[in-house]
Motif scaffolding. Sequence first.
Motif, PDB file in Angstrom:
ATOM      1  N   HIS A   1       0.761  -1.075   0.145  1.00  0.00           N
ATOM      2  CA  HIS A   1      -0.001   0.109   0.057  1.00  0.00           C
ATOM      3  C   HIS A   1       0.928   1.256  -0.101  1.00  0.00           C
TER       4      HIS A   1
ATOM      5  N   GLN B   1      -4.042   3.252  -6.533  1.00  0.00           N
ATOM      6  CA  GLN B   1      -4.407   4.204  -5.492  1.00  0.00           C
ATOM      7  C   GLN B   1      -2.798   4.449  -4.652  1.00  0.00           C
TER       8      GLN B   1
ATOM      9  N   SER C   1      -8.574  -4.307   0.284  1.00  0.00           N
ATOM     10  CA  SER C   1      -8.882  -3.038   0.578  1.00  0.00           C
ATOM     11  C   SER C   1      -9.145  -3.295   2.307  1.00  0.00           C
TER      12      SER C   1
ATOM     13  N   THR D   1      -6.319   0.602   3.802  1.00  0.00           N
ATOM     14  CA  THR D   1      -6.739   1.720   2.711  1.00  0.00           C
ATOM     15  C   THR D   1      -7.430   1.274   1.522  1.00  0.00           C
ATOM     16  N   ASP D   2      -7.615   2.028   0.391  1.00  0.00           N
ATOM     17  CA  ASP D   2      -8.299   1.507  -0.660  1.00  0.00           C
ATOM     18  C   ASP D   2      -7.666   0.763  -1.725  1.00  0.00           C
TER      19      ASP D   2
END
Length: 215
Positions: A65, A87, A143, A146-147
């Motif tokens: 992430h 992302q 997810s 975070t997404d």
Amino acid sequence: LHELADGVYVWIQPGGESGVSNAGVIVDGDGVTIVDTMMVRSQWEPFAEAVKALDLPMRRIVLTHGHIDHVGGTKAFPHAGVYASPQTSAVLDQHMPIDAYKTFMSAFEDEFDDLAELGTRPATHLIDGAASLTPRVEVLPASGHTDGDVLVGISGVHVMHMGDIFFNGSTPFIDLNSGGNLSGMIANLDAVLSFLPEDSKVIPGHGPVGGKKDV
């Protein structure tokens, strides 16, 4: 580097608090895949030296992430491709909020100016679906924390990097500002439990290596 299975290494930072994350290395036929790169020079420099000592090509970095404590050392591996979710890629392209880092992780305040000057590498490859990057390395978008979380499984040896979907021995953190959500965290933990063999070794984003019981 601690070898968990044949050609599968983990780098655990004791403590597991904010700014103190884990990393890993997977050896494949064409070289190594690095999972996360920690944050500041005092963390990633000895890790990079240990990876270099394997004397194998550094082919890929997989980022679980976009938080700085997992991506800050990407420039330690300049010739490896950087694989990340869209992302996480967007986070890498943004300006670093150094003052916020200094406030939130004051133990590393003296090192953040060096990090700001060095910067991080952008993503070179996007992970937008489940994929086998190599015969050993499988990635799965997730997810919750975070997404844009990514799980990394190593086929044949029952080892999985869960990034910050899994905190072992410390309170889990969900970043609402980065699209994290409790229902996503729970759903992904349940999904992992549904297919994780009983003898699995699970590498958390923070804390010691655990097993299915810990998840």
